[in-house]
Structures are given as C-alpha cells and as structure tokens.
Design an enzyme around this catalytic site. Structure first.
Site, PDB file in Angstrom:
ATOM      1  N   HIS A 209     -33.706 -26.745 -98.040  1.00  0.00           N
ATOM      2  CA  HIS A 209     -34.564 -26.811 -96.858  1.00  0.00           C
ATOM      3  C   HIS A 209     -35.765 -25.882 -96.919  1.00  0.00           C
ATOM      4  O   HIS A 209     -36.617 -25.921 -96.039  1.00  0.00           O
ATOM      5  CB  HIS A 209     -33.758 -26.505 -95.588  1.00  0.00           C
ATOM      6  CG  HIS A 209     -33.435 -25.047 -95.440  1.00  0.00           C
ATOM      7  ND1 HIS A 209     -32.458 -24.430 -96.154  1.00  0.00           N
ATOM      8  CD2 HIS A 209     -33.997 -24.089 -94.661  1.00  0.00           C
ATOM      9  CE1 HIS A 209     -32.402 -23.149 -95.828  1.00  0.00           C
ATOM     10  NE2 HIS A 209     -33.328 -22.915 -94.928  1.00  0.00           N
TER      11      HIS A 209
HETATM   12  C1  UD1 Z   1     -35.476 -22.168 -90.103  1.00  0.00           C
HETATM   13  C2  UD1 Z   1     -35.702 -20.719 -90.560  1.00  0.00           C
HETATM   14  C3  UD1 Z   1     -35.017 -20.491 -91.894  1.00  0.00           C
HETATM   15  C4  UD1 Z   1     -33.569 -20.916 -91.867  1.00  0.00           C
HETATM   16  C5  UD1 Z   1     -33.484 -22.357 -91.395  1.00  0.00           C
HETATM   17  C6  UD1 Z   1     -32.085 -22.872 -91.318  1.00  0.00           C
HETATM   18  C7  UD1 Z   1     -37.817 -19.629 -89.948  1.00  0.00           C
HETATM   19  C8  UD1 Z   1     -39.148 -19.240 -90.446  1.00  0.00           C
HETATM   20  N1  UD1 Z   1     -37.120 -20.454 -90.759  1.00  0.00           N
HETATM   21  O1  UD1 Z   1     -36.135 -23.007 -91.014  1.00  0.00           O
HETATM   22  O2  UD1 Z   1     -35.083 -19.107 -92.221  1.00  0.00           O
HETATM   23  O3  UD1 Z   1     -33.016 -20.769 -93.156  1.00  0.00           O
HETATM   24  O4  UD1 Z   1     -34.082 -22.432 -90.087  1.00  0.00           O
HETATM   25  O5  UD1 Z   1     -32.080 -24.219 -90.956  1.00  0.00           O
HETATM   26  O6  UD1 Z   1     -37.425 -19.220 -88.892  1.00  0.00           O
HETATM   27  N2  UD1 Z   1     -36.062 -29.781 -86.901  1.00  0.00           N
HETATM   28  C9  UD1 Z   1     -35.351 -30.755 -86.259  1.00  0.00           C
HETATM   29  N3  UD1 Z   1     -34.337 -30.375 -85.428  1.00  0.00           N
HETATM   30  C10 UD1 Z   1     -34.016 -29.067 -85.228  1.00  0.00           C
HETATM   31  C11 UD1 Z   1     -34.756 -28.082 -85.871  1.00  0.00           C
HETATM   32  C12 UD1 Z   1     -35.761 -28.445 -86.722  1.00  0.00           C
HETATM   33  O7  UD1 Z   1     -35.603 -31.939 -86.429  1.00  0.00           O
HETATM   34  O8  UD1 Z   1     -33.067 -28.792 -84.459  1.00  0.00           O
HETATM   35  C13 UD1 Z   1     -37.135 -30.179 -87.843  1.00  0.00           C
HETATM   36  C14 UD1 Z   1     -38.503 -30.202 -87.208  1.00  0.00           C
HETATM   37  O9  UD1 Z   1     -39.234 -31.210 -87.788  1.00  0.00           O
HETATM   38  C15 UD1 Z   1     -39.075 -28.876 -87.647  1.00  0.00           C
HETATM   39  C16 UD1 Z   1     -38.456 -28.667 -89.007  1.00  0.00           C
HETATM   40  O10 UD1 Z   1     -37.164 -29.250 -88.907  1.00  0.00           O
HETATM   41  O11 UD1 Z   1     -40.452 -28.886 -87.665  1.00  0.00           O
HETATM   42  C17 UD1 Z   1     -38.353 -27.244 -89.423  1.00  0.00           C
HETATM   43  O12 UD1 Z   1     -37.688 -26.463 -88.423  1.00  0.00           O
HETATM   44  P1  UD1 Z   1     -38.022 -24.888 -88.253  1.00  0.00           P
HETATM   45  O13 UD1 Z   1     -37.154 -24.309 -87.222  1.00  0.00           O
HETATM   46  O14 UD1 Z   1     -39.486 -24.692 -88.135  1.00  0.00           O
HETATM   47  O15 UD1 Z   1     -37.672 -24.277 -89.639  1.00  0.00           O
HETATM   48  P2  UD1 Z   1     -36.472 -24.507 -90.628  1.00  0.00           P
HETATM   49  O16 UD1 Z   1     -37.035 -25.165 -91.836  1.00  0.00           O
HETATM   50  O17 UD1 Z   1     -35.297 -25.147 -89.957  1.00  0.00           O
END
Ligand code: UD1
Length: 365
Positions: A209
C-alpha cells in the site's frame, strides 16, 4: 479523592487500533484516570476502521472527527481543526498518540500548541527516508512529545542522536505484539477458508500500500511480475488495500495478477489467521514486518529501507527492494533455509503494562 485525570487517546487509521487497545485495557483498572477515545476518521471503510474497533473490543469512540481522505495538508489540517475543539471541550491532562500516520502528527501539533502533555507510543523509529510521509510524521511527533515510549533499543539510539533528553525516553517494548499474543489462540485458519481458498499446502501472503510502491506504474508492475513467479510455486493471497485497488484499475494492471488470490482488506483476526499459517510474507507494511518476526515466519520487505531494523537483526525479515529479480532471489533464500529469528527484547506481550506505569508515574508525579 483527588479529581480524575483525563487521558485522551487518538486513533485514525487501520494500524492505530491494535496499538491503542492494550494501552486502554492496561489503564482501565486505575480509577484515577478517565479515558477518552477520539477517532479522527482518517480511515472510514468498515474493512479499514469500524471492524477493527469492534474486533479489538475498543470502546465506541467518544468522538468521531470524520476527516476522511484528502491530500496530506488537507487531511492534517482537518484533524488539527477538529481536534483543537475536542481538546478545548475535554481539557485532557494528557494526549496519547500511536504510530506514524497523519492523524498522529496532527494531534501532536495541536496538543503541543495547547501545552497538553503528549505521549507517543512507538517513538523513535526512523527509516531515514524523508520521501516516506510517515518519516515526517515520526520526526515531528517525537520532537514534540513529552513521553517517548519506544519499542526497541534502536529507537532509543535514534532519539538520543536527535538530542531527546534521556528522561523522556522509555523502552517499553512492542505494544502491537501484546495484541497479537492476545488474539493468536482465536486466529484459526478455518475462519477464512470460505473466502480464501488456500488448501492445505504452503502459501504466501502479500500486502502492498505504500505510495512509493503502488503509485508508480513501473514499480507496481515489477512487483506483480515477481508475484506471478511466486504464484507458480505456491498460492499468493493478496488482500488489496483501497489505494492499491484504485491504482491497479488506473494502470490497467488488474490482469497482471495471474495466480494470486485477491481479497478485500481483511479484519484483524482473519488476517492474523492467514499470516500465522503462511510459509512466506511479502509486504511494504511496517506492522507486518514486526508481526512476522513475532510469528517466526519469513518476511520479505518490498522497500529499500526499514524503520524497524530489529526485525532484520533479530527477526525473520529481509529487506529486498522492489525489483523483480531481487524479490525472486529473496523468495528462494527465504524458502531454502529454516527461519531463524529470535524475539527482540520486551516483545513479550506486556508492553502495555509498562506503558501504563510510565503514564501514571508521569500523571501523578
Ligand atoms: C495510511 C497511513 C500509512 C498506513 C496506512 C495503513 C499516512 C500518511 N499514511 O496510508 O502510514 O500504513 O494508512 O493503511 O497517514 N481509502 C479508502 N477507504 C479508507 C481509507 C482510505 O478507500 O477507509 C482510500 C482513499 O482513496 C484514500 C487512499 O485509500 O485516498 C489512501 O488513504 P490514506 O488514509 O490517505 O492513506 P493510506 O495509504 O491508507
């Protein structure tokens, strides 16, 4: 009796929940402490957040800030604005943050500006890679924290090298391993068999991820090529993070996964069931490197560095990078020798008790 002290815990993203649960449990018997749980809502899908709250038997959050997904600046700012209001209303005696996600850093900045004592669980980890968003979060959080609770002695050394005062640093061990040990007896492979057809033979588990791996088409394609190579030898189970699913679609790489068994993100117990019976784990997650070490299962970290070097020096982890040939070499090495890890100091399932002692000593000094 003196008035209760309020401790405000912050969770937001998937890897936070398993770190907060044992700390809240360890503090609960202390009648002098009122605990408040704030969920920032950085993660919001049932499979990324709600399911973990329930499975780990965390209390229903007292407040949900509902910040959701956004750019780093917007997400951080939304947490800060909402969390400042929470602090004004709750008037905590201490804020406890865990890990290294955006919610961790955002809450830390707010606490520091309001001069509320701040404790950081999992302090001191460093990848020395500032392109990794979590590295910025770690550095800022640790610089601001009054109580630095470290999982391993390398973290103490990192903090000392940055000039953190010795009195703030407490080696308490790895709290995620507390959660793992507590749930291991329930993590039977049987519970996932209906969704994950792995049979009775060896299989590998893959998670991906990190933006550096999944947001670059060539890097992702190179990793998937290695996955196809592994899938010829054994099934590769791949629970797909929402970010990764979006990129696979966007880059048209969904068909490049020949042989891998794709699933939705799994809950804590289902995933632990899967990893604890695997022959090999391939990941870019920090937490999974630690869990592999605790489980004694060979792990290949698909990154150029790790902020958890103890999983390499003591545990079962190898940092192999993201190139196809390097991953496949790593697989052969890992499978041709018996895993020979040992448990890092204080990864004994009792980190939360030590954390509770440090926090209460601080609060009632
Ligand atoms: C975040 C953390 C990372 C952690 C990871 C675990 C930061 C900078 N990154 O990364 O350290 O290892 O979580 O998962 O804080 N999305 C969904 N549903 C959700 C959450 C996210 O669809 O419930 C999708 C969205 O398109 C979003 C993308 O995933 O834009 C990324 O989510 P985000 O919380 O920005 O970062 P992670 O890559 O999950």
């Amino acid at each position: 009796m003196s008035p209760q002290k309020t401790v405000l815990h912050v969770v937001g993203a998937r890897p936070n929940f398993m770190k907060v649960a044992p700390v809240m449990d360890a503090l609960r018997p202390d009648a002098r402490i009122r605990q408040v749980l704030i969920n920032t809502g950085q993660h919001y899908d049932e499979s990324m957040a709600g399911g973990f709250l329930r499975e780990l038997q965390l209390p229903t959050p007292d407040r949900d800030l509902g910040v959701g997904s956004a750019s780093h600046a917007v997400q951080t700012a939304r947490v800060m604005i909402a969390f400042e209001e929470v602090c004004a209303a709750e008037r905590p005696d201490m804020v406890v943050v865990v890990g290294d996600v955006n919610s961790t850093m955002a809450a830390s900045i707010v606490a520091a500006k309001l001069v509320i004592p701040l404790a950081h669980v999992e302090a001191g980890l460093r990848s020395f890679d500032k392109y990794m968003p979590e590295e910025v979060n770690r550095i800022v959080t640790d610089r601001l924290a009054d109580v630095l609770l470290t999982p391993s002695s390398d973290a103490n050394e990192n903090l000392r090298a940055e000039g953190a005062p010795e009195a703030k640093i407490h080696l308490v061990g790895n709290v995620m391993i507390d959660t793992l040990r507590r749930h291991q007896p329930m993590a039977k492979l049987q519970r996932v068999r209906d969704r994950v057809p792995v049979g009775n033979g060896p299989y590998a588990v893959l998670t991906l991820h990190r933006p550096s791996n999944v947001d670059e088409r060539d890097t992702l394609a190179g990793i998937l090529k290695a996955v196809r190579g592994i899938a010829v030898q054994m099934p590769v189970v791949f629970p797909v993070h929402p970010r990764t699913r979006e990129r696979l679609r966007e880059f048209g790489l969904e068909c490049d996964l020949g042989g891998a068994i794709l699933t939705e993100p799994l809950g804590y117990l289902d995933f632990l069931a899967l990893t604890s019976h695997a022959s090999l784990i391939l990941t870019d997650s920090g937490g999974l490197q630690e869990e592999s070490t605790a489980l004694g299962i060979p792990c290949l970290t698909l990154r150029e560095n790790t902020e958890r070097p103890v999983t390499v020096t003591h545990g079962t982890n190898r940092v192999v990078g993201t190139k196809t040939a390097d991953i496949l070499d790593g697989v052969q090495q890992a499978l041709s020798s018996a895993p020979s890890g040992r448990m890092p100091e204080l990864w004994d399932g009792h980190a939360a008790e030590r954390i509770a002692k440090v926090l209460t000593d601080f609060l009632f000094a």
